[in-house]
Design an enzyme around this catalytic site. Structure first.
Site, mmCIF file in Angstrom:
data_model
loop_
_atom_site.group_PDB
_atom_site.id
_atom_site.type_symbol
_atom_site.label_atom_id
_atom_site.label_comp_id
_atom_site.label_asym_id
_atom_site.label_seq_id
_atom_site.Cartn_x
_atom_site.Cartn_y
_atom_site.Cartn_z
ATOM 1 C CG ASP A 157 -33.299 -21.807 -1.397
ATOM 2 O OD1 ASP A 157 -32.303 -22.149 -1.081
ATOM 3 O OD2 ASP A 157 -34.465 -21.961 -0.977
ATOM 4 C CG ASP A 167 -33.218 -25.786 -2.880
ATOM 5 O OD1 ASP A 167 -33.540 -26.783 -2.207
ATOM 6 O OD2 ASP A 167 -32.359 -24.829 -2.498
ATOM 7 C CD GLU A 209 -27.463 -24.927 5.737
ATOM 8 O OE1 GLU A 209 -28.623 -25.465 4.606
ATOM 9 O OE2 GLU A 209 -27.002 -23.590 5.656
#
Ligand code: KIV
Length: 264
Positions: free
Chosen positions: A46, A85, A181
């Protein structure tokens, strides 16, 4: 006929400590270049919101946007494992998540869906019905407005604890990959060792089983000032394929990421 990578191949790469490479793609032409360069995973992220649509975050991205871009990528992707995603608020209920997964896997050719957060019950339900799930922990860009910005996660003791627990939880629920992340390298290393499933890092240091970057970042086309963990692999190359191959080689040969791209 080209051999298409499977989850078994990716799990075997973790076992034999071969680094896994992943880049995002949003169209057939770039997907073809990435695929031909032998990148292991293509993610229709995304991140298409910021890099394709010019949005300020991933929040405005809709399911139809991801379906459209995944259909385009599918036409250029033959060898790599293809992940799509689930965008913001498209998996609040299990019914919504199943409908989204059906579109992405049946109409857009994704082999796996990725969702942000430790939604263990939802992951277990999807997996029980044959939907492979990649979990995404650490910095969750879909929560940027709640977080008040993009920040390194898991630095304080309680956050670190929560992240370790969440990682165990998503694996136990049946996730077969984890994207981690923006977390301190040492914590990412602990999670990578603790889990059996491959851990793909972005801003999570060199010990992860693999690395993912946004394609436009490695081509020096970031819409915002580049984050510490990105690297312009086009610099010094004469073609886009050269940049993709440089990323592939740097990851496979353990030259990227260095401590300069990592957080403490
Ligand atoms: O949307 C995306 O591109 C991602 C990667 C940055 C991991 O989620």
């Amino acid at each position: 006929m080209t051999y298409e990578l499977t989850l078994t191949d990716l799990a075997a790469m973790k076992q034999r400590q071969e680094k896994i490479t992943c880049l995002t793609a949003y169209d057939a032409s770039f997907a073809r270049l990435i695929d031909q360069a032998g990148i292991d995973i293509i993610l229709v992220g995304d991140s298409l919101g910021p890099v394709i649509q010019g949005q300020s975050s991933t929040v405005p991205v809709t399911l139809s946007d991801v379906v459209y871009h995944c259909q385009c990528v599918r036409r250029g992707c033959h060898r790599a494992w293809l992940i799509a995603d689930l965008p913001f608020l498209s998996y609040v209920t299990a019914d919504q998540a199943f409908a989204a997964a059906a579109l992405l896997m049946q109409q857009a050719g994704a082999r796996m869906i990725k969702l942000e957060g430790a939604h263990d019950e939802l992951i277990a339900q999807l997996v029980a019905h044959g939907v492979p799930v990649c979990a995404h922990l650490g910095l969750l860009p879909q929560q940027v407005h709640q977080l008040g910005g993009y920040r390194v996660q898991g630095r304080k003791a309680d956050a670190r604890h929560r992240l370790l627990n969440d990682a165990k939880t998503v694996q136990a629920a049946g996730a077969s990959l984890l994207v981690l992340e923006c977390v301190p390298s040492e914590l990412a290393a602990e999670i990578t060792t603790m889990l059996d499933i491959p851990v793909i890092g972005i801003g999570a240091g060199s010990a992860c089983d693999g690395q993912v970057l946004v394609l436009y970042d490695i081509l020096g086309l970031s819409p915002h000032p580049p984050a510490r963990f990105t690297h312009n692999f086009l610099a010094g190359q004469t073609s886009i394929s050269g940049a993709i191959e440089a990323f592939r080689d740097a990851v496979k040969q353990h030259h990227y990421p260095t401590s300069e791209h990592s957080y403490r």
